[in-house]
Write an enzyme that holds these catalytic residues in place. Structure first.
Site, PDB file in Angstrom:
ATOM      1  N   GLN A   1      26.404 -10.406 -18.897  1.00  0.00           N
ATOM      2  CA  GLN A   1      26.292 -10.735 -17.844  1.00  0.00           C
ATOM      3  C   GLN A   1      26.976 -10.891 -16.105  1.00  0.00           C
ATOM      4  OE1 GLN A   1      24.554 -14.919 -18.141  1.00  0.00           O
ATOM      5  NE2 GLN A   1      24.010 -14.767 -20.518  1.00  0.00           N
ATOM      6  N   CYS A   2      27.492 -10.402 -16.556  1.00  0.00           N
ATOM      7  CA  CYS A   2      28.770 -10.004 -15.823  1.00  0.00           C
ATOM      8  C   CYS A   2      28.709  -8.418 -14.298  1.00  0.00           C
ATOM      9  CB  CYS A   2      30.323 -10.047 -15.971  1.00  0.00           C
ATOM     10  SG  CYS A   2      30.936 -11.425 -16.910  1.00  0.00           S
TER      11      CYS A   2
ATOM     12  N   ASP B   1       2.992  -2.890  -3.815  1.00  0.00           N
ATOM     13  CA  ASP B   1       4.138  -3.909  -3.797  1.00  0.00           C
ATOM     14  C   ASP B   1       5.328  -3.828  -4.649  1.00  0.00           C
ATOM     15  OD1 ASP B   1       6.075  -6.534  -4.032  1.00  0.00           O
ATOM     16  OD2 ASP B   1       4.190  -6.644  -2.347  1.00  0.00           O
ATOM     17  N   SER B   2       6.158  -3.249  -4.305  1.00  0.00           N
ATOM     18  CA  SER B   2       7.179  -2.835  -6.215  1.00  0.00           C
ATOM     19  C   SER B   2       6.825  -3.777  -6.955  1.00  0.00           C
ATOM     20  CB  SER B   2       8.372  -2.796  -5.368  1.00  0.00           C
ATOM     21  OG  SER B   2       9.359  -3.768  -5.203  1.00  0.00           O
ATOM     22  N   SER B   3       6.652  -5.186  -7.009  1.00  0.00           N
ATOM     23  CA  SER B   3       6.847  -6.231  -7.824  1.00  0.00           C
ATOM     24  C   SER B   3       5.985  -5.287  -8.847  1.00  0.00           C
ATOM     25  CB  SER B   3       6.683  -7.880  -7.120  1.00  0.00           C
ATOM     26  OG  SER B   3       7.668  -7.888  -6.360  1.00  0.00           O
TER      27      SER B   3
ATOM     28  N   ASP C   1      13.014  -4.561  -3.886  1.00  0.00           N
ATOM     29  CA  ASP C   1      12.856  -5.732  -5.334  1.00  0.00           C
ATOM     30  C   ASP C   1      13.523  -5.109  -6.789  1.00  0.00           C
ATOM     31  OD1 ASP C   1      12.591  -7.519  -3.724  1.00  0.00           O
ATOM     32  OD2 ASP C   1      10.084  -8.373  -4.386  1.00  0.00           O
TER      33      ASP C   1
ATOM     34  N   THR D   1       8.828  -2.318   1.973  1.00  0.00           N
ATOM     35  CA  THR D   1       8.869  -3.687   2.848  1.00  0.00           C
ATOM     36  C   THR D   1       9.012  -2.847   4.190  1.00  0.00           C
ATOM     37  OG1 THR D   1      10.034  -5.680   2.028  1.00  0.00           O
ATOM     38  CG2 THR D   1      10.720  -5.149   4.475  1.00  0.00           C
TER      39      THR D   1
END
Length: 340
Positions: free
Chosen positions: A274-275, A56-58, A89, A12
């Site tokens: 997942q925490c 693009d970092s994706s 990202d 970005t």
């Protein structure tokens, strides 16, 4: 004069808005220089390597990680520090992977970027870049203060392999809840000396192998047997299993039998929570005791980004699955804290 090497991958920070579609598209580093004239006033000699094409970092992938690592290796002796401008990202994935590929660092590798393009009036790009450059050049008694791969965002410096992007809407995009910030920039940059790495005397080694045969099994109440089997039977060497709380899962015999079958077939299964805050504690509750007994591996407080990239790195370096299983549970670059 400080010699700083900037690797501009895209993101970005260097985007412009397409007048026809209204979408943001990558632009080259000249846009950044144009919008940040103060760069020329600094006591820095800046060398810029721009990726071609800009990424693009994706679209980040292992081959690009290896390219970044090799660029740093080839220029390591010539510069005081390195700044990598990267999309936010997947920044935490890239920072984690480079922390493993670049062993024995005695110079800073600072990832940074922005939430708004540098040409926007309210952009965070200018401050992020200027602070990243200052930290990349900071020394005490001729020795770099930072000697590891980090992420600099919104005036905070995080250990790269302890960080994750948690917010796409604020300038405060990253957090590191299981490890203190390395530095915080206000009127002065204050370094948290108690947690800084000192690699004095270590040999700098760049590693070149990545094996991306890693799967992910994210548990949720009601997950079907077919879904679990599809992941466990996939063509991977290791599986990151995202569990509940401190590493807990359902205790159904069919579920544990599937995991045990996969482990006996030669797959490693790494348990992470997942925490976002806290650590896996295998065996603390009955719901994780069965996992420990069948050979599920403890991911402790590793982030998801670190768990995935660490397994890719270890699999690239090690052919033996037992060796991968051993080392994934050890702290290699300060990426985990053991609780047992």
């Amino acid at each position: 004069m400080h010699n700083i090497f900037i690797i501009y991958t895209g993101g970005t920070i260097g985007m412009v808005q397409d007048s026809e579609t209204g979408t943001f598209i990558p632009f080259d580093f000249e846009l950044i220089e144009k919008n940040l004239p103060d760069l020329s006033r600094l006591n820095y000699k800046l060398t810029v390597h721009s990726f071609d094409p800009i990424i693009d970092s994706s679209n980040m992938r292992p081959s690009i990680w290896l390219e970044m690592a090799k660029i740093i290796r080839d220029n390591y002796e010539l510069y005081d520090g390195f700044v990598i401008l990267h999309g936010s990202d997947t920044m935490a994935f890239s920072a984690s992977m480079l922390s493993f590929l670049l062993e024995g660092l005695q110079k800073p590798i600072i990832f940074s970027g922005s939430q708004l393009p540098i040409g926007e009036i309210r952009t965070d790009a200018r401050e992020n870049l200027m602070t990243a450059l200052e930290i990349a050049s900071a020394k005490r008694d001729g020795i770099s203060i930072i000697q590891e791969v980090c992420i600099l965002f919104d005036n905070k410096l995080f250990r790269g392999n302890r960080s994750f992007k948690y917010n796409s809407d604020k300038f405060e995009a990253f957090r590191s809840p299981n490890f203190p910030v390395l530095a915080e920039a206000g009127i002065h940059i204050r370094y948290n000396d108690e947690v800084l790495v000192n690699n004095a005397g270590q040999e700098f080694i760049c590693h070149y192998h990545i094996d991306n045969r890693v799967g992910v099994l994210k548990l949720f109440p009601g997950i079907s047997k077919d879904t679990i089997e599809a992941v466990l039977n996939s063509n991977v060497r290791s599986i990151v299993m995202e569990t509940f709380g401190s590493g807990n899962t359902m205790t159904d015999s069919w579920f544990l039998d599937l995991l045990e079958k996969a482990i006996k077939s030669g797959k490693n299964i790494l348990d992470i929570s997942q925490c976002k805050v806290g650590s896996v504690e295998l065996g603390r509750y009955e719901t994780s005791q069965g996992l420990k007994s069948i050979g599920v591996l403890n991911g402790y407080d590793m982030t998801f980004e670190t768990a995935v990239t660490k397994l890719m790195y270890l699999q690239g370096e090690l052919e033996n699955q037992e060796d991968v299983a051993h080392w994934v549970q050890q702290s290699l670059r300060g990426e985990l804290t053991k609780n047992d």
